[in-house]
Design an enzyme around this catalytic site. Structure first.
Site, short mmCIF file in Angstrom:
data_model
loop_
_atom_site.label_atom_id
_atom_site.label_comp_id
_atom_site.label_asym_id
_atom_site.label_seq_id
_atom_site.Cartn_x
_atom_site.Cartn_y
_atom_site.Cartn_z
N GLU A 1 -9.50 25.25 -74.01
CA GLU A 1 -9.13 24.07 -74.79
C GLU A 1 -8.64 24.50 -76.17
OE1 GLU A 1 -7.94 21.22 -74.98
OE2 GLU A 1 -9.53 19.92 -74.24
N ASP A 2 -7.71 23.73 -76.70
CA ASP A 2 -7.21 24.03 -78.04
C ASP A 2 -8.16 23.52 -79.11
OD1 ASP A 2 -6.63 21.37 -77.40
OD2 ASP A 2 -4.61 21.41 -78.21
N LYS B 1 -1.12 19.69 -73.33
CA LYS B 1 -0.18 20.77 -73.56
C LYS B 1 -0.70 21.72 -74.63
CE LYS B 1 3.72 17.62 -72.87
NZ LYS B 1 4.80 16.91 -73.59
N LYS C 1 -14.28 20.50 -84.21
CA LYS C 1 -14.58 19.69 -85.39
C LYS C 1 -16.00 19.16 -85.25
CE LYS C 1 -9.89 17.82 -85.99
NZ LYS C 1 -9.13 16.54 -85.99
N ASP D 1 -12.77 17.50 -80.60
CA ASP D 1 -13.21 16.65 -81.70
C ASP D 1 -14.36 15.77 -81.24
OD1 ASP D 1 -11.36 14.74 -80.42
OD2 ASP D 1 -9.83 15.59 -81.69
N ASP E 1 -0.04 19.19 -81.85
CA ASP E 1 1.18 18.51 -82.27
C ASP E 1 0.90 17.19 -82.97
OD1 ASP E 1 2.28 16.06 -80.04
OD2 ASP E 1 0.36 17.09 -79.79
#
Length: 181
Positions: free
Chosen positions: A101-102, A45, A133, A105, A161
């Site tokens: 993509e948000d 999400k 990251k 990592d 979130d």
């Protein structure tokens, strides 16, 4: 919801910085896909705000679809074992796919997803991510466009979130460890 929230330890990226970065990325993506049919694939999400803002900033026509994937392992650590929770409605065969993509990592899930879409016959698969990251990377992954490199901290806001909270914050901040420990 703003980042001046008591649960935010430090602001990493402001709403204004995100807007400026999208205005910088969109023309580069437009130029890369000039004269090509491109399918934006948002990863649910977290990528919802980024994909909405990015697609509006782009000038080329695009089609959009969504995937929800879950990588699971022990607790908060990704194992690279991926389950598709919501698959694409669109056939990607011979399509130019841009994964939106948000955050990246470990890169394990995205590495799997890229291979999966290529195996389905996509003409090309590229990645744009708002956040990365570098210190958390477990695999080398070719990311065509990166908004911001950030430290390996637990971040929330702008789609990201913790237990479904903080997604609506207009920027990205480090969540105070007291909230999740």
């Amino acid at each position: 919801m703003h980042l001046n929230h008591p649960d935010i330890k430090e602001v990493l990226v402001t709403a204004e910085q995100i807007r400026e970065k999208i205005q910088e990325l969109a023309p580069k993506i437009d130029a890369f896909y000039a004269d090509k049919d491109v399918l934006l694939v948002g990863i649910l999400k977290g990528a919802v705000p980024f994909m909405a803002d990015l697609s509006r900033a782009m000038q080329i026509p695009t089609k959009q679809d969504w995937m929800a994937v879950s990588s699971y392992g022990s607790g908060t650590v990704s194992s690279g074992v991926v389950r598709i929770l919501k698959d694409l409605d669109t056939d990607v065969k011979d399509r130019n796919v841009l994964i939106v993509e948000d955050i990246i990592d470990s890169g394990l899930t995205l590495s799997w997803l890229t291979a999966n879409l290529k195996a389905r016959g996509a003409a090309s698969v590229e990645i744009v991510t708002l956040l990365r990251k570098p210190d958390a990377a477990k695999v080398e992954i070719a990311v065509r466009w990166v908004g911001f490199d950030i430290p390996n901290e637990f971040v929330v806001g702008y789609g990201l979130d913790f237990n479904e909270s903080y997604r609506s914050m207009d920027g990205v901040g480090i969540l105070s460890p007291a909230v999740y420990s």
